[in-house]
Write an enzyme that holds these catalytic residues in place. Structure first.
Site, PDB file in Angstrom:
ATOM      1  N   CYS A 117       0.842  -1.205   0.000  1.00  0.00           N
ATOM      2  CA  CYS A 117       0.000   0.000   0.000  1.00  0.00           C
ATOM      3  C   CYS A 117       0.877   1.256   0.000  1.00  0.00           C
ATOM      4  O   CYS A 117       1.520   1.557  -0.991  1.00  0.00           O
ATOM      5  CB  CYS A 117      -0.981  -0.025   1.161  1.00  0.00           C
ATOM      6  N   HIS A 222      -3.605  -4.996   0.411  1.00  0.00           N
ATOM      7  CA  HIS A 222      -3.037  -5.472   1.685  1.00  0.00           C
ATOM      8  C   HIS A 222      -3.148  -6.995   1.765  1.00  0.00           C
ATOM      9  O   HIS A 222      -4.144  -7.515   2.286  1.00  0.00           O
ATOM     10  CB  HIS A 222      -3.794  -4.860   2.876  1.00  0.00           C
ATOM     11  N   GLU A 224      -1.747  -8.886   3.811  1.00  0.00           N
ATOM     12  CA  GLU A 224      -1.759  -9.292   5.218  1.00  0.00           C
ATOM     13  C   GLU A 224      -3.154  -9.209   5.842  1.00  0.00           C
ATOM     14  O   GLU A 224      -3.404  -9.835   6.864  1.00  0.00           O
ATOM     15  CB  GLU A 224      -0.743  -8.470   6.014  1.00  0.00           C
TER      16      GLU A 224
END
Ligand code: MN
Length: 249
Positions: A117, A222, A224
């Site tokens: 990001c 993202h 994660e």
């Protein structure tokens, strides 16, 4: 099997006299799912402090195998030679300087760099590129890339660029579905970078990679934040594997 030591750049809470905890103190922090995502791939993350003597960047970073840049605050437009179009888009120039020094150090040392990001945007700026300060204002016709209520549950499709690593990692696919939590995006691409993927509907750059000898990769989404069991989304494991394998070389 070697466990790669991953330098994780910090997010900043700058000194705030109104904050009830650590009043007036600067906090360096990271977001937990990022730590866990790196660990799921077998990498061990370490938060990197700002430099304090007797340490130099060279001494501090010599044992690390790669760098991951997290998301968070906006990149300050002044970092790429523009004035903020609105005060609330001034970003965090202190974090920019700290992270640009980290990127330049790792690239010069030939050690892999991966950005998520803001991390993708920061890599682009560190290599001479520029950003849209706000997609909605500066890229009319773009769809919504950030919604405070939906947050990481806002998704859109991306298309892989021809000759991209993504195309090689997912040979049976032309693209996939990713989350979207950003209002800035790449405008002009930095030196020795190519587009790996763009947003299917509005062509906003969603992933980049380096063309030089050092492994450089960035994603606008993202990985994660993703539920690894969510079959609708582009799997994140090959991305992490590519980075960690490069770190072990
Ligand atoms: Mn997006």
């Amino acid at each position: 099997v070697k466990t790669p030591k991953i330098a994780l750049s910090a997010c900043f809470f700058h000194a705030d006299p109104e904050r009830p905890l650590f009043k007036g103190k600067t906090l360096l922090y990271c977001e937990e799912s990022m730590l866990h995502w790196i660990m799921c791939g077998g990498g061990l993350p370490y938060l990197i402090p700002t430099i304090k003597p007797p340490f130099t960047l060279d001494i501090l970073l010599e044992d690390f195998d790669g760098l991951i840049l997290q998301g968070g605050s906006d990149v300050c437009p002044r970092t790429y030679g523009e004035e903020p179009l609105r005060p609330e888009w001034s970003g965090d120039a202190i974090r920019d300087a700290y992270e640009i020094a980290l990127v330049k150090h790792f690239v010069a040392a030939g050690k892999p760099v991966f950005g998520v990001c803001r991390g993708l945007q920061l890599i682009n700026v560190a290599l001479g590129g520029t950003l849209y300060q706000d997609i909605r204002l500066q890229h009319p016709g773009a769809h919504v890339h950030r919604d405070w209520n939906d947050y990481d549950q806002l998704f859109h499709d991306i298309t892989f660029a021809p000759n991209s690593q993504l195309k090689r990692q997912f040979p049976q696919l032309d693209g996939g579905r990713v989350n979207s939590v950003h209002h800035q995006a790449i405008k002009d691409l930095g030196k020795d970078l190519i587009v790996e993927a763009y947003s299917a509907n509005d062509k906003i750059t969603e992933a980049i990679s380096g063309t030089g000898t050092t492994y450089i990769y960035g994603v606008q989404w993202h990985p994660e934040f993703q539920d690894p069991l969510d079959q609708m989304l582009l799997p994140t494991t090959p991305l992490l594997r590519g980075f960690l394998d490069a770190c072990c070389k």
